[in-house]
Every structure is written in structure tokens, then in C-alpha cells.
Write a protein that holds these residues in place. Sequence first.
Motif, PDB file in Angstrom:
ATOM      1  N   UNK A 135       0.854  -1.202   0.000  1.00  0.00           N
ATOM      2  CA  UNK A 135       0.000   0.000   0.000  1.00  0.00           C
ATOM      3  C   UNK A 135       0.885   1.246   0.000  1.00  0.00           C
ATOM      4  N   UNK A 136       1.960   1.194   0.778  1.00  0.00           N
ATOM      5  CA  UNK A 136       2.917   2.312   0.832  1.00  0.00           C
ATOM      6  C   UNK A 136       3.478   2.583  -0.569  1.00  0.00           C
ATOM      7  N   UNK A 137       3.863   1.501  -1.270  1.00  0.00           N
ATOM      8  CA  UNK A 137       4.431   1.678  -2.622  1.00  0.00           C
ATOM      9  C   UNK A 137       3.390   2.251  -3.580  1.00  0.00           C
ATOM     10  N   UNK A 138       2.160   1.711  -3.489  1.00  0.00           N
ATOM     11  CA  UNK A 138       1.075   2.168  -4.385  1.00  0.00           C
ATOM     12  C   UNK A 138       0.759   3.651  -4.149  1.00  0.00           C
ATOM     13  N   UNK A 139       0.667   4.055  -2.866  1.00  0.00           N
ATOM     14  CA  UNK A 139       0.314   5.449  -2.563  1.00  0.00           C
ATOM     15  C   UNK A 139       1.468   6.404  -2.870  1.00  0.00           C
ATOM     16  N   UNK A 140       2.700   5.939  -2.674  1.00  0.00           N
ATOM     17  CA  UNK A 140       3.867   6.789  -3.002  1.00  0.00           C
ATOM     18  C   UNK A 140       3.858   7.102  -4.493  1.00  0.00           C
ATOM     19  N   UNK A 141       3.444   6.111  -5.288  1.00  0.00           N
ATOM     20  CA  UNK A 141       3.398   6.266  -6.740  1.00  0.00           C
ATOM     21  C   UNK A 141       2.252   7.199  -7.138  1.00  0.00           C
ATOM     22  N   UNK A 142       1.057   6.919  -6.556  1.00  0.00           N
ATOM     23  CA  UNK A 142      -0.132   7.699  -6.921  1.00  0.00           C
ATOM     24  C   UNK A 142      -0.035   9.141  -6.433  1.00  0.00           C
ATOM     25  N   UNK A 143       0.631   9.347  -5.282  1.00  0.00           N
ATOM     26  CA  UNK A 143       0.714  10.692  -4.695  1.00  0.00           C
ATOM     27  C   UNK A 143       2.172  11.137  -4.694  1.00  0.00           C
ATOM     28  N   UNK A 144       2.747  11.178  -5.892  1.00  0.00           N
ATOM     29  CA  UNK A 144       4.189  11.423  -6.045  1.00  0.00           C
ATOM     30  C   UNK A 144       4.679  12.677  -5.357  1.00  0.00           C
ATOM     31  N   UNK A 145       3.783  13.710  -5.274  1.00  0.00           N
ATOM     32  CA  UNK A 145       4.242  14.991  -4.696  1.00  0.00           C
ATOM     33  C   UNK A 145       4.251  14.987  -3.165  1.00  0.00           C
ATOM     34  N   UNK A 146       3.671  13.923  -2.545  1.00  0.00           N
ATOM     35  CA  UNK A 146       3.588  13.898  -1.079  1.00  0.00           C
ATOM     36  C   UNK A 146       4.744  13.110  -0.454  1.00  0.00           C
ATOM     37  N   UNK A 147       5.074  13.472   0.775  1.00  0.00           N
ATOM     38  CA  UNK A 147       6.090  12.726   1.527  1.00  0.00           C
ATOM     39  C   UNK A 147       5.353  11.651   2.336  1.00  0.00           C
ATOM     40  N   UNK A 148       5.565  10.387   1.959  1.00  0.00           N
ATOM     41  CA  UNK A 148       4.808   9.277   2.548  1.00  0.00           C
ATOM     42  C   UNK A 148       5.724   8.439   3.443  1.00  0.00           C
ATOM     43  N   UNK A 149       5.244   8.067   4.630  1.00  0.00           N
ATOM     44  CA  UNK A 149       6.023   7.222   5.546  1.00  0.00           C
ATOM     45  C   UNK A 149       5.327   5.890   5.775  1.00  0.00           C
ATOM     46  N   UNK A 150       6.062   4.935   6.341  1.00  0.00           N
ATOM     47  CA  UNK A 150       5.512   3.596   6.592  1.00  0.00           C
ATOM     48  C   UNK A 150       5.911   3.143   7.997  1.00  0.00           C
ATOM     49  N   UNK A 151       4.950   2.550   8.714  1.00  0.00           N
ATOM     50  CA  UNK A 151       5.270   2.010  10.041  1.00  0.00           C
ATOM     51  C   UNK A 151       4.507   0.705  10.242  1.00  0.00           C
ATOM     52  N   UNK A 152       5.201  -0.357  10.671  1.00  0.00           N
ATOM     53  CA  UNK A 152       4.507  -1.622  10.952  1.00  0.00           C
ATOM     54  C   UNK A 152       5.238  -2.394  12.048  1.00  0.00           C
ATOM     55  N   UNK A 153       4.579  -3.460  12.532  1.00  0.00           N
ATOM     56  CA  UNK A 153       5.055  -4.202  13.703  1.00  0.00           C
ATOM     57  C   UNK A 153       6.391  -4.906  13.532  1.00  0.00           C
ATOM     58  N   UNK A 154       6.832  -5.133  12.285  1.00  0.00           N
ATOM     59  CA  UNK A 154       8.090  -5.865  12.078  1.00  0.00           C
ATOM     60  C   UNK A 154       9.313  -4.947  12.098  1.00  0.00           C
ATOM     61  N   UNK A 155       9.065  -3.630  12.199  1.00  0.00           N
ATOM     62  CA  UNK A 155      10.203  -2.704  12.198  1.00  0.00           C
ATOM     63  C   UNK A 155      10.833  -2.665  13.595  1.00  0.00           C
TER      64      UNK A 155
END
Length: 692
Positions: free
Chosen positions: A506-526
Motif C-alpha cells: 500500500x505504501x508503494x502504491x500510494x507513493x506512486x499515486x501521490x508522487x508529490x507527497x512525503x509518505x512514511x511507513x510504520x509496521x510491527x516488524x520494524x
Amino acid sequence: MSDLAQVAVTTLKGVGPALAEKLARVGLETLQDVLFHLPLRYQDRTRVTPIGALRPGGDAVVEGVVSGADIVLGRRRSLLVRLQDATGTLSLRFFHFSQAQKDALKRGTSLRCYGEVRPGATGLEIYHPEYRALGADEPSGQVEQNLTPIYPSTEGLTQQRLRALSEQALRALDGRSLPDWLPAELARRHRLAPLADAIRYLHRPPPDADLEELAEGRHWAQHRLAFEELLTHQLSLQRLRESVRAQQAPPLAKATRLPAQFLKGLGFAPTGAQQRVAAEIAWDLQQPAPMLRLVQGDVGAGKTVVAALAALQAIEAGYQVALMAPTEILAEQHFLNFGKWLAPLGIEVAWLAGKLKGKARAGALERIAAGAPMVVGTHALFQDEVRFRNLALAIIDEQHRFGVQQRLALRQKGVDGRLCPHQLIMTATPIPRTLAMSAYADLDTSILDELPPGRTPVTTLVIADSRRPEVIERVRAACAEGRQAYWVCTLIEESEELTCQAAQSTFEELSLALGELRVGLIHGRMKPAEKAAVMEQFKAAELQLLVATTVIEVGVDVPNASLMIIENPERLGLSQLHQLRGRVGRGSAVSHCVLLYHAPLSWMGRERLAIMRETGDGFVIAEKDLELRGPGEMLGTRQTGLLQFKVADLMRDADLLPAAREAAQQLLERWPQHVSPLLERWLRHGQQYGQV
């Protein structure tokens, strides 16, 4: 006849060591256990139905003569037996059968069968019926005198076996062999039938019993047993409470200096509710008996400020405080908050979590043992190697994730292992009244029922994921206005790994669709440090959109975030959805939560999402959640302990709770000798719960 609680099942005919072992698996060790192992439902085998009158979909008893038995080769090999009476013919079909069984079902044999009638290839059929051959001298049409019970079972325990055992136990049942521990006066006041009558009725209801009433648990016999079980549950919690209350705790003088400094630096005045609850806690802490207080507050009601005031009272009195949270991310959030608040007051805050290793861990343990005034961590603080110098207050966040046993283990951590720490338990999951009266009856309860000024209500929208592109555009627009947004990926079939993968894609898809935005990712395996770094960037508005799993459920506070998208919300319980939604609406901007569901929704899914759209009141949501999911799920299995009721049902029998509580109180005062036998009868397998 001796007391059935003392008579082993091995005294019953046909119970050898192997069967005794299987029975022990379902908790059946004595004849009393067998009598309290009640049927789940009933079948009506009290009349024979002529084959010509059978209707598909119902269960029926039929009698007839075998007119043929053949092995049929279709998609699956089966044995097809034709059964005839004067009104018609029926097929019995067996997919699992032996040669001996086929030989026994020869032409001309009279049979009585029972099973579900369904349409089949040869007309009406019964798959794998229960059946027995009728002897030549056995009169036809003589059927069961009572409804047939269907018992909870386990592998290797057939219904016939369980019925035969209950039959033997019922023969041994009378007023002396199964003492009624409810005094006659209490039974009269609450209009309760004698125990033996209720048990006899539930094992063998007469043919005219109201099956609907039994199925719904509203029958007088069930009512009698549910009352006794709820009463016993209350007794165990009262006993638990008394045993903790009987211990000594360090009395902590009312603090003046530190709380005043803390409130001055806070920048806002506490709400009336916060002041009221803080005063209740301050009074409790001055007593020489341990405080046991639960603080409930809806998302964002400011429980942490109340906890900080309590902590400062203990610290000013010269003692240590431990704050425990169920997850690393929530514990870290508390660590950062308390660090920010207490550093200006010159108070050290130590940190301990399971992931802390090597020198860092050894250093933390040393600081705690040396008397660091404030210690924050996960349940790693319960471990044996953690030694406190003088712990006087334990604050536990999100209690429903901790078992009662863990709370009790705290005693060993108190001053000299002798003085029991005061306990303050906080939850942002409002607890419905029925659950508070049962699962938390050993605690005093305070409610923060006021939101701090400046919090805005969140508007909730329910949208199908077929409109995902529109939702993505909505995120773009919100971020263009200077706001921030969360996009939450929920659990995929209970697998943390798959959920993290889904968040990644989802992070990859949204980073692509919203190229101008700064997108971060957080999940339990980090790693904790990675999670903390991403959260810091989001807080500092360096990231505009945060894609996350439900790890952000509690404790994350970013006032500028005003939009949240939750994917597949139908997979979550209402309380969890409410927790997640509480991450937005923390500032003054109008906030929205979009529940992006995947069609088609089940009835339960539709109900849940409709409730989320209609109300923002956590208590209303909690009541509904309890109604839809039941108490076990809401509390999480670790907390349920005794909530695995045999007869009672917290939702159905909620109206019995006040009377059961009152009766428990009277028993303790007037008939204390009845308390232990009742606890032994109902809670033998969960006994350690009531011992501290």
C-alpha cells in the motif's frame, strides 16, 4: 449417598482409565462435574414420524423395515439403505461403513433411526443417521420419554457415552448428595428453584419443554444455575479484592510541590473530570491499604495527565513508580511524554523493554534497583530479574491486555517484597457496565467523561473500496491544505507478516499515486528505533501521509492529522476501530475517518460500520461491541480467566448481576461457611484466580 463432588467418575459403570483421561480433558473428574456438564441443545426424539409425513430440513425419528442395502459408486462410494413403512420409503446413506455394518442391515431388519432429513438423489435421505435394530419383541413406536440432550464433547467422547454417564450420575442425585449451598432465605428472595430440580430438568427436559426458551437460555432451570454461577464469580472477585486489601501498602502523603510545578508547565488547565479523578486517586494513595483503581476515559480524555499526578504524589513521598504498557510503541510514547514532563522537575525516567539488550539492559536494571523514581516499560517489568528499591505505585495502561495473574505478581515487587504497591489501571476502551460489574468487580472505577477543550468531533464515512481512487484524491486534497493523514492496513487473517506485506505494498502504491507527497511507513516488524524515527518525522510534519498497521491504535498524538483511512474495517472490533479513529480530531481542524470496506459485507459487518458512523461515544460503542462479539473477545482471552462461564452469559443475564452481587455480599456476611464449597464447585479449574 456421599457428596458427589468427592465421587470419582471411575466409579461409574464403563469408565476405565482411558475414558477417564478423555473425560478429564473436558474437566469431568467427579460425578458433580458430570452433573454440571450441561447440554448445549436438545433434540426431540419423543415421537416417531411416518415416512410419508417427513419434510426436508427437520430432524426426525423414523421406524421401518429394511427393503434393500446396496453399495453405490458415485463421486463417493456410499452404502444406500432403503427403509420402508406403511406410508412410504426413505433412503439412509453412509459414506463411512464397514462390511459388518452392511451385513447387519439386511433385508427385513426393523430399524429405528434419527437424523436430519434432506432431499437427495433418490428422494428424501438421511446421511449417517443414528440407528439401532429393534428386537422382535420390542413394541414399535415406544420412543424417548424426554428430549435428547446434546453435550459439549471432545474427540473420542460420543453423545451416547455422555448420555449414559449423565444417566448414572442423575440416579445418584438427591438433596444430600449434591448440597444446595444457596441458603433457603436467599433462594426465596430471588425466586430460585432447588438446585437438584434445575439440574435434573436440564439433563432430561420433558417432551412438552419449551425448546425456544431453552435455546435462548431464559428457562427457570438455567436461570437458577446462572444465578449461582454469577454469584460465585462475584465471591471470587470479592475474595481477591479482600486479600489484596488485607495487605499493607505504603501510605503516600498528599503532594503539593511537584504537582503544582507540573501543572504550571503543562500549558493548559485540567478538565473538571481530570481534577475529580485525580482527587479520588490522591485520597486512595494516602491509605495504608493498596489502591485498586480503574480509570476509564474515552480516547483523548487525558488519562495520562491523571497518571502523572498520581506518580508525582509517590515520587514526592520518596518512592518509585512503574508504568507498564502492553506494546513497545505505546510504552515508548509514555516514556517520551513522561520524560518531557518530568525532566524540568529534575526527575529521572528509566526505560525497560524486552528488546533492550546487553549493556543498555544491564544499565537500566541497575538504575531501577538504585531507585530511579519513574520507570516506564512493557511487561518486561514483571520479570524476576527486575528489582525495585521501593516501588509504591504501579500504573498499568490498557489493563485488558494484562491478565489478573500479572497484576497479582506485582506484590512481589513492592517495598521489601512486603508492602504491596498501589495499582492504577487505565483503559481507553470504555468498559460496558455489565463487564465492569463482572470482570472488574475487584476494582474501584473512575470515569473521565469530559474531553479537553479544543477537541473536535470526527465525521465518519463508510465507503466501498471500489471508490478507492476518489479516496486517494481526498488524501491529496487534505495534504495540499497543510493537513496530515493516516492510511491504516488491518490484519489479514490474523497474520502479522502478511499485514506488514500489505502495508508495504500500500505504501508503494500510494507513493506512486501521490508522487508529490512525503509518505512514511510504520509496521510491527520494524525495529523500535525505526518506528520511533518515523513517528517523530510524522509529528514534526516532515511526512504528510503515514501508512501504518494497527500499531498506531493507541497513544500516538499528532494534532495536525485530520484524516484517517481504515482499510477493511470489517475485520476489526468496534472498540479497536474507535481507538484508531481517536488518532484524528486531536486538533482544532474538522476531522474525518473513512472506513474503506470490501463488499459484500456480512450482517455483522454492516451493523458494526453503521454504529461507527452514528456515534462517537466510546461507551455506546463498547455496549454494542459487547452485544455483537460477546465478552471473551472484547476482553481478550488472557483477561477472561473466569469469564468462560458454563451456564451464565454476561449479555443475556446482565439483569441478574446486581442481585448476584448483593447475594454474594450477604453470603460473605451471614453464611461465610458456604463460600468455599461454592468456589470449589464452580471454579475448581480456575481456582488460582482467587488466590493471591
